[in-house]
Design a protein around this motif. Structure first.
Motif, PDB file in Angstrom:
ATOM      1  N   VAL A 219      51.026  -0.350 144.752  1.00 48.48           N
ATOM      2  CA  VAL A 219      50.067  -0.660 143.872  1.00 48.48           C
ATOM      3  C   VAL A 219      48.510  -0.434 143.904  1.00 48.48           C
ATOM      4  N   ALA A 220      48.220  -0.902 145.089  1.00 45.24           N
ATOM      5  CA  ALA A 220      46.954  -0.594 145.881  1.00 45.24           C
ATOM      6  C   ALA A 220      46.516   0.800 146.072  1.00 45.24           C
ATOM      7  N   ALA A 221      47.581   1.352 146.413  1.00 43.22           N
ATOM      8  CA  ALA A 221      47.291   3.160 146.735  1.00 43.22           C
ATOM      9  C   ALA A 221      47.431   3.760 145.367  1.00 43.22           C
ATOM     10  N   GLY A 222      47.817   3.171 144.091  1.00 43.91           N
ATOM     11  CA  GLY A 222      48.104   3.725 142.810  1.00 43.91           C
ATOM     12  C   GLY A 222      49.193   4.739 142.806  1.00 43.91           C
ATOM     13  N   ILE A 223      50.114   4.520 143.592  1.00 43.84           N
ATOM     14  CA  ILE A 223      51.226   5.308 143.563  1.00 43.84           C
ATOM     15  C   ILE A 223      52.293   4.959 142.457  1.00 43.84           C
ATOM     16  N   PRO A 224      52.741   5.920 141.639  1.00 47.91           N
ATOM     17  CA  PRO A 224      53.421   5.492 140.471  1.00 47.91           C
ATOM     18  C   PRO A 224      54.676   4.867 140.965  1.00 47.91           C
ATOM     19  N   GLY A 225      55.337   3.899 139.975  1.00 46.41           N
ATOM     20  CA  GLY A 225      56.447   2.972 140.346  1.00 46.41           C
ATOM     21  C   GLY A 225      57.309   3.427 139.419  1.00 46.41           C
ATOM     22  N   PRO A 226      58.398   2.708 139.052  1.00 42.54           N
ATOM     23  CA  PRO A 226      59.560   3.242 138.589  1.00 42.54           C
ATOM     24  C   PRO A 226      59.238   3.333 136.959  1.00 42.54           C
ATOM     25  N   ALA A 227      58.387   2.622 136.500  1.00 42.93           N
ATOM     26  CA  ALA A 227      58.051   2.233 135.227  1.00 42.93           C
ATOM     27  C   ALA A 227      56.625   2.976 134.875  1.00 42.93           C
ATOM     28  N   GLY A 228      56.154   3.777 135.838  1.00 48.33           N
ATOM     29  CA  GLY A 228      54.752   4.686 135.598  1.00 48.33           C
ATOM     30  C   GLY A 228      53.624   4.221 136.718  1.00 48.33           C
ATOM     31  N   VAL A 229      52.523   4.550 136.080  1.00 51.14           N
ATOM     32  CA  VAL A 229      51.468   4.560 137.181  1.00 51.14           C
ATOM     33  C   VAL A 229      50.560   3.369 136.660  1.00 51.14           C
ATOM     34  N   PRO A 230      50.425   2.468 137.955  1.00 47.58           N
ATOM     35  CA  PRO A 230      49.626   1.333 137.769  1.00 47.58           C
ATOM     36  C   PRO A 230      48.202   1.454 136.800  1.00 47.58           C
ATOM     37  N   GLY A 231      48.070   0.724 135.877  1.00 49.73           N
ATOM     38  CA  GLY A 231      47.005   0.841 135.017  1.00 49.73           C
ATOM     39  C   GLY A 231      47.133   1.222 133.950  1.00 49.73           C
TER      40      GLY A 231
END
Length: 182
Positions: A82-94
């Motif tokens: 999250v801190a690095a802004g790496i996309p997760g399984p549901a999308g991009v943080p933010g």
């Protein structure tokens, strides 16, 4: 999921609501402005009472500006991702929200002032695009007064708010009537 741009919460604030935001760094107690921003406070209270914010991470930190959270995409993500802004399984943080938007209130709230510790709704370029993401001001940000809805101010834990960083966890948000620490 279709977006209803003008969601009206069922929760009607009475004007004595406080939010206790428990994080991995400590607790922030916010006095909510249900009289000045009733739609925003009603929406925030409904989300908090449903457990929507539990386990969500703060995804944006701008030193001396804001700490932002409330994106459900971050819930199941590793804090460092999250801190690095790496996309997760549901999308991009933010980029996530509750599936609806609420009407802005920055032009009708007489106390819409981005003071140090103010809590306000994040949104896209569209005025009525706020949903669940919020930010805490890390210092006065009055240039935001005419474009973002403030819906409360930190009463306790301002030092905690200032210590938060992207990746920190919102463990829970609870709503009380009257200051819970009083």
């Amino acid at each position: 999921m279709p977006i209803d741009p003008l969601h009206t919460p069922e929760y009607v604030p009475v004007g004595d609501e406080y939010a206790t935001i428990v994080t991995n760094k400590g607790t922030v107690v916010v006095e909510l402005d249900g009289l000045g921003a009733p739609v925003t406070v009603g929406n925030f209270c409904e989300l908090a009472e449903s457990g929507f914010y539990d386990g969500v991470k703060f995804h944006r930190y701008e030193p001396g500006f804001v700490i932002q959270g409330g994106d459900p995409i971050t819930r199941d993500m590793d804090p460092s991702d999250v801190a690095a802004g790496i996309p997760g399984p549901a999308g991009v943080p933010g980029t996530g929200g509750p599936g609806w938007c609420i009407r802005h209130e920055y032009d009708v709230n007489p106390r819409n002032s981005h003071v140090d510790g103010a809590i306000a709704m994040a949104r896209s370029a569209m005025p009525d695009s706020a949903g669940s993401q919020f930010y805490l001001c890390l210092g006065p940000q009055h240039f935001l007064d005419s474009g973002y809805t403030v819906f409360g101010v930190t009463e306790e834990g301002l030092d905690v708010a200032h210590s938060l960083r992207a990746g920190d966890v919102i463990e829970s948000v609870t709503i009380s009537h009257g200051n819970p620490a009083a």
